[in-house]
Motif scaffolding. Structure first.
Motif, PDB file in Angstrom:
ATOM      1  N   LYS A  11       0.848  -1.188   0.000  1.00 17.23           N
ATOM      2  CA  LYS A  11       0.000   0.000   0.000  1.00 17.23           C
ATOM      3  C   LYS A  11       0.884   1.238   0.000  1.00 17.23           C
ATOM      4  O   LYS A  11       2.068   1.184   0.340  1.00 17.23           O
ATOM      5  CB  LYS A  11      -0.924   0.021   1.211  1.00 17.23           C
ATOM      6  CG  LYS A  11      -0.183   0.077   2.549  1.00 17.23           C
ATOM      7  CD  LYS A  11      -1.148   0.056   3.722  1.00 17.23           C
ATOM      8  CE  LYS A  11      -0.384   0.102   5.049  1.00 17.23           C
ATOM      9  NZ  LYS A  11      -1.299   0.087   6.212  1.00 17.23           N
ATOM     10  N   ILE A  12       0.294   2.357  -0.425  1.00 22.99           N
ATOM     11  CA  ILE A  12       1.017   3.625  -0.426  1.00 22.99           C
ATOM     12  C   ILE A  12       0.479   4.476   0.719  1.00 22.99           C
ATOM     13  O   ILE A  12      -0.713   4.791   0.760  1.00 22.99           O
ATOM     14  CB  ILE A  12       0.839   4.358  -1.768  1.00 22.99           C
ATOM     15  CG1 ILE A  12       1.420   3.515  -2.912  1.00 22.99           C
ATOM     16  CG2 ILE A  12       1.505   5.736  -1.718  1.00 22.99           C
ATOM     17  CD1 ILE A  12       1.114   4.073  -4.289  1.00 22.99           C
ATOM     18  N   ASP A  13       1.355   4.845   1.633  1.00 22.36           N
ATOM     19  CA  ASP A  13       0.960   5.633   2.796  1.00 22.36           C
ATOM     20  C   ASP A  13       1.878   6.846   2.899  1.00 22.36           C
ATOM     21  O   ASP A  13       3.026   6.730   3.348  1.00 22.36           O
ATOM     22  CB  ASP A  13       1.058   4.783   4.062  1.00 22.36           C
ATOM     23  CG  ASP A  13       0.544   5.512   5.306  1.00 22.36           C
ATOM     24  OD1 ASP A  13       0.268   6.721   5.215  1.00 22.36           O
ATOM     25  OD2 ASP A  13       0.434   4.859   6.366  1.00 22.36           O
ATOM     26  N   LEU A  14       1.383   8.005   2.472  1.00 22.06           N
ATOM     27  CA  LEU A  14       2.190   9.219   2.497  1.00 22.06           C
ATOM     28  C   LEU A  14       2.047   9.990   3.803  1.00 22.06           C
ATOM     29  O   LEU A  14       2.640  11.053   3.958  1.00 22.06           O
ATOM     30  CB  LEU A  14       1.828  10.124   1.314  1.00 22.06           C
ATOM     31  CG  LEU A  14       2.030   9.511  -0.072  1.00 22.06           C
ATOM     32  CD1 LEU A  14       1.800  10.553  -1.159  1.00 22.06           C
ATOM     33  CD2 LEU A  14       3.422   8.897  -0.217  1.00 22.06           C
ATOM     34  N   TRP A  15       1.279   9.457   4.743  1.00 20.18           N
ATOM     35  CA  TRP A  15       1.184  10.052   6.067  1.00 20.18           C
ATOM     36  C   TRP A  15       2.153   9.395   7.047  1.00 20.18           C
ATOM     37  O   TRP A  15       2.777  10.081   7.847  1.00 20.18           O
ATOM     38  CB  TRP A  15      -0.233   9.922   6.619  1.00 20.18           C
ATOM     39  CG  TRP A  15      -1.173  10.988   6.175  1.00 20.18           C
ATOM     40  CD1 TRP A  15      -1.287  12.248   6.687  1.00 20.18           C
ATOM     41  CD2 TRP A  15      -2.145  10.888   5.124  1.00 20.18           C
ATOM     42  NE1 TRP A  15      -2.276  12.943   6.011  1.00 20.18           N
ATOM     43  CE2 TRP A  15      -2.820  12.141   5.057  1.00 20.18           C
ATOM     44  CE3 TRP A  15      -2.512   9.887   4.247  1.00 20.18           C
ATOM     45  CZ2 TRP A  15      -3.832  12.393   4.141  1.00 20.18           C
ATOM     46  CZ3 TRP A  15      -3.526  10.138   3.328  1.00 20.18           C
ATOM     47  CH2 TRP A  15      -4.168  11.377   3.275  1.00 20.18           C
ATOM     48  N   ASN A  16       2.257   8.080   6.982  1.00 19.70           N
ATOM     49  CA  ASN A  16       2.956   7.357   8.046  1.00 19.70           C
ATOM     50  C   ASN A  16       4.170   6.555   7.606  1.00 19.70           C
ATOM     51  O   ASN A  16       4.888   6.043   8.460  1.00 19.70           O
ATOM     52  CB  ASN A  16       1.971   6.400   8.735  1.00 19.70           C
ATOM     53  CG  ASN A  16       0.747   7.112   9.264  1.00 19.70           C
ATOM     54  OD1 ASN A  16       0.861   8.004  10.100  1.00 19.70           O
ATOM     55  ND2 ASN A  16      -0.428   6.738   8.766  1.00 19.70           N
ATOM     56  N   SER A  17       4.408   6.417   6.317  1.00 17.33           N
ATOM     57  CA  SER A  17       5.546   5.644   5.835  1.00 17.33           C
ATOM     58  C   SER A  17       6.610   6.571   5.249  1.00 17.33           C
ATOM     59  O   SER A  17       6.489   7.026   4.106  1.00 17.33           O
ATOM     60  CB  SER A  17       5.116   4.639   4.763  1.00 17.33           C
ATOM     61  OG  SER A  17       6.252   4.047   4.145  1.00 17.33           O
ATOM     62  N   PRO A  18       7.674   6.856   6.014  1.00 14.66           N
ATOM     63  CA  PRO A  18       8.743   7.701   5.466  1.00 14.66           C
ATOM     64  C   PRO A  18       9.330   7.140   4.173  1.00 14.66           C
ATOM     65  O   PRO A  18       9.688   7.908   3.274  1.00 14.66           O
ATOM     66  CB  PRO A  18       9.781   7.722   6.593  1.00 14.66           C
ATOM     67  CG  PRO A  18       8.987   7.494   7.836  1.00 14.66           C
ATOM     68  CD  PRO A  18       7.918   6.513   7.427  1.00 14.66           C
ATOM     69  N   ALA A  19       9.405   5.813   4.072  1.00 12.99           N
ATOM     70  CA  ALA A  19       9.954   5.215   2.855  1.00 12.99           C
ATOM     71  C   ALA A  19       9.077   5.538   1.648  1.00 12.99           C
ATOM     72  O   ALA A  19       9.579   5.915   0.580  1.00 12.99           O
ATOM     73  CB  ALA A  19      10.088   3.702   3.016  1.00 12.99           C
ATOM     74  N   ASP A  20       7.763   5.398   1.789  1.00 10.08           N
ATOM     75  CA  ASP A  20       6.854   5.734   0.687  1.00 10.08           C
ATOM     76  C   ASP A  20       6.959   7.211   0.324  1.00 10.08           C
ATOM     77  O   ASP A  20       6.919   7.581  -0.854  1.00 10.08           O
ATOM     78  CB  ASP A  20       5.410   5.406   1.067  1.00 10.08           C
ATOM     79  CG  ASP A  20       5.122   3.909   1.076  1.00 10.08           C
ATOM     80  OD1 ASP A  20       6.030   3.126   0.742  1.00 10.08           O
ATOM     81  OD2 ASP A  20       3.984   3.532   1.421  1.00 10.08           O
ATOM     82  N   VAL A  21       7.103   8.063   1.333  1.00 10.38           N
ATOM     83  CA  VAL A  21       7.233   9.503   1.084  1.00 10.38           C
ATOM     84  C   VAL A  21       8.511   9.789   0.311  1.00 10.38           C
ATOM     85  O   VAL A  21       8.511  10.521  -0.693  1.00 10.38           O
ATOM     86  CB  VAL A  21       7.215  10.275   2.417  1.00 10.38           C
ATOM     87  CG1 VAL A  21       7.543  11.745   2.191  1.00 10.38           C
ATOM     88  CG2 VAL A  21       5.863  10.126   3.103  1.00 10.38           C
ATOM     89  N   ILE A  22       9.611   9.218   0.754  1.00 13.60           N
ATOM     90  CA  ILE A  22      10.909   9.435   0.102  1.00 13.60           C
ATOM     91  C   ILE A  22      10.872   8.955  -1.344  1.00 13.60           C
ATOM     92  O   ILE A  22      11.276   9.666  -2.275  1.00 13.60           O
ATOM     93  CB  ILE A  22      12.016   8.714   0.907  1.00 13.60           C
ATOM     94  CG1 ILE A  22      12.259   9.457   2.223  1.00 13.60           C
ATOM     95  CG2 ILE A  22      13.302   8.609   0.093  1.00 13.60           C
ATOM     96  CD1 ILE A  22      13.049   8.661   3.237  1.00 13.60           C
ATOM     97  N   GLY A  23      10.382   7.747  -1.547  1.00 10.57           N
ATOM     98  CA  GLY A  23      10.316   7.207  -2.901  1.00 10.57           C
ATOM     99  C   GLY A  23       9.381   8.002  -3.795  1.00 10.57           C
ATOM    100  O   GLY A  23       9.655   8.201  -4.984  1.00 10.57           O
ATOM    101  N   SER A  24       8.286   8.494  -3.230  1.00 11.26           N
ATOM    102  CA  SER A  24       7.299   9.233  -4.022  1.00 11.26           C
ATOM    103  C   SER A  24       7.825  10.603  -4.436  1.00 11.26           C
ATOM    104  O   SER A  24       7.598  11.059  -5.566  1.00 11.26           O
ATOM    105  CB  SER A  24       5.999   9.366  -3.238  1.00 11.26           C
ATOM    106  OG  SER A  24       5.425   8.088  -2.991  1.00 11.26           O
ATOM    107  N   VAL A  25       8.534  11.283  -3.535  1.00  8.66           N
ATOM    108  CA  VAL A  25       9.125  12.569  -3.897  1.00  8.66           C
ATOM    109  C   VAL A  25      10.165  12.370  -4.999  1.00  8.66           C
ATOM    110  O   VAL A  25      10.218  13.137  -5.974  1.00  8.66           O
ATOM    111  CB  VAL A  25       9.752  13.249  -2.665  1.00  8.66           C
ATOM    112  CG1 VAL A  25      10.569  14.477  -3.080  1.00  8.66           C
ATOM    113  CG2 VAL A  25       8.666  13.647  -1.668  1.00  8.66           C
ATOM    114  N   ALA A  26      10.985  11.331  -4.859  1.00  9.78           N
ATOM    115  CA  ALA A  26      11.985  11.054  -5.888  1.00  9.78           C
ATOM    116  C   ALA A  26      11.321  10.695  -7.212  1.00  9.78           C
ATOM    117  O   ALA A  26      11.769  11.127  -8.286  1.00  9.78           O
ATOM    118  CB  ALA A  26      12.897   9.916  -5.417  1.00  9.78           C
ATOM    119  N   SER A  27      10.244   9.909  -7.153  1.00 13.71           N
ATOM    120  CA  SER A  27       9.494   9.550  -8.360  1.00 13.71           C
ATOM    121  C   SER A  27       8.947  10.788  -9.045  1.00 13.71           C
ATOM    122  O   SER A  27       8.970  10.904 -10.288  1.00 13.71           O
ATOM    123  CB  SER A  27       8.347   8.598  -7.980  1.00 13.71           C
ATOM    124  OG  SER A  27       7.430   8.440  -9.034  1.00 13.71           O
TER     125      SER A  27
END
Length: 362
Positions: free
Chosen positions: A235-251
């Motif tokens: 799942k994609i969690d941009l509130w609670n998963s720093p890894a998802d946030v980091i990867g999404s900003v880079a994406s």
């Protein structure tokens, strides 16, 4: 949220219409940036009372093959928020840009220390994002710090209220009111499609007064296009998963043509004997000039900048009554402005990232 729960909410909202009508107020003082993401009381009746909103809901459901009743209830229960509308209105007083003041709001000890901790706690994800997307850790950390202080302030407006207010009641005084209204209708469409697919209650999500969500403050369309499941939990969690946030900003930055290894900007000075400032400023922040054409118009570059491969732009940062600050911006500087269309914002991201990096790297 189950259909029965939505229906119950919907009927209750309709029941309260009479007591809520006319509750919206105007003429309040706009809050500072520090408090702009803070939810105030919702002040209008449900959008179920607006025929054009309900027609939009029916059209959206048809286009996206969504449950029509669910979409009507989701939009119908959204409420006009006067604070959201007020924050979108153009400034009533002349605004003097000042880079030094703007910088001081974001490059401060609290944000730098929070960034240092975030970097150290997420080193593996930052390194992997740089390897996979080519975006350096300091840019990713700078973005998240400027946007939400690493998740401390992600906003407390109900996303549905914010998007509906701006879709159906965007301030008419804005010079691009119709265009912006259509934009936010598109964001409602993306948001509800996403919530339906995930099986989420559309009223649980909270964000900024513009409907931006999570640590990186992604609008719904950006979430759909660029967010990634970087921690691999399904799942994609941009509130609670720093890894998802980091990867999404880079994406996001990769999608906007980030150039791995390229600096964001270079120092620049001027040769007054041949300076053509009007020509240098004409393209605004869009990189347009080769090194040769840039310097031919009176810009002076040194060292590594003279070997730059690619176009440059002259970036002007006003300092109120003092002399402006200038830099030569590259395509990567321009890429940062695709996140927020402001050269002041881009420079704040860059400088916050550098300050944090200086406290992390040996």
């Amino acid at each position: 949220m189950t259909p029965s729960t939505l229906t119950h909410r919907f009927k209750l909202a309709i029941f309260l219409i009479a007591s809520l009508a006319g509750a919206a107020s105007a003429g309040e003082v706009q809050p500072s940036k520090k408090t702009a993401n803070t939810q105030t009381a919702v002040q209008g009746p449900p959008y179920a009372t607006r025929p054009e909103a309900m027609q939009f809901a029916d059209d959206l459901a048809s286009r996206r093959d969504l449950d029509p009743a669910w979409v009507r209830e989701a939009i119908g229960q959204s409420r006009y928020n006067a604070t959201v509308a007020r924050l979108m209105q153009p400034a009533t007083k002349p605004f003097v840009k000042n880079w030094k003041v703007y910088r001081s709001r974001f490059i401060d000890p609290i944000r730098i220390e929070a960034g240092r901790r975030f970097w150290l706690e997420n080193q593996a994800s930052l390194a992997r994002a740089e390897k996979e997307y080519g975006v350096p850790p300091e840019i990713i950390v700078g973005i998240i710090g400027v946007e939400t202080i690493y998740g401390r302030d992600t906003g407390s407006f109900r996303v549905m209220d914010a998007l509906s207010t701006l879709a159906f009641d965007f301030p008419a005084s804005h010079p691009r009111a119709q265009e912006r209204s259509e934009y936010f209708k598109g964001e409602i469409e993306q948001f509800l499609t996403l919530q339906s697919r995930l099986g989420n209650d559309p009223f649980e999500a909270k964000g900024s007064y513009a409907g931006a969500m999570g640590m990186p403050q992604f609008m719904p369309s950006s979430w759909v296009k660029y967010a990634v499941d970087f921690d691999g939990d399904g799942k994609i969690d941009l509130w609670n998963s720093p890894a998802d946030v980091i990867g999404s900003v880079a994406s996001y930055f990769k999608a906007f043509d980030w150039k791995p290894g390229m600096p964001t900007h270079y120092p620049v000075s001027f040769d007054s004997s041949r300076l053509d400032m009007d020509a240098l400023m004409a393209p605004d922040i869009l990189p347009t000039f080769s090194v040769a054409s840039f310097t031919a118009k009176g810009a002076v570059l040194e060292g590594q900048a003279l070997q730059h491969q690619g176009p440059l732009a002259l970036i002007e940062l006003l300092n109120g009554p003092d002399a402006p600050t200038y830099v030569a911006g590259t395509e990567n500087f321009y890429a940062i402005t695709r996140y927020n269309w402001s050269s002041y914002y881009a420079m704040a991201v860059i400088e916050l990232g550098r300050e944090v990096a200086a406290r992390v790297k040996p």
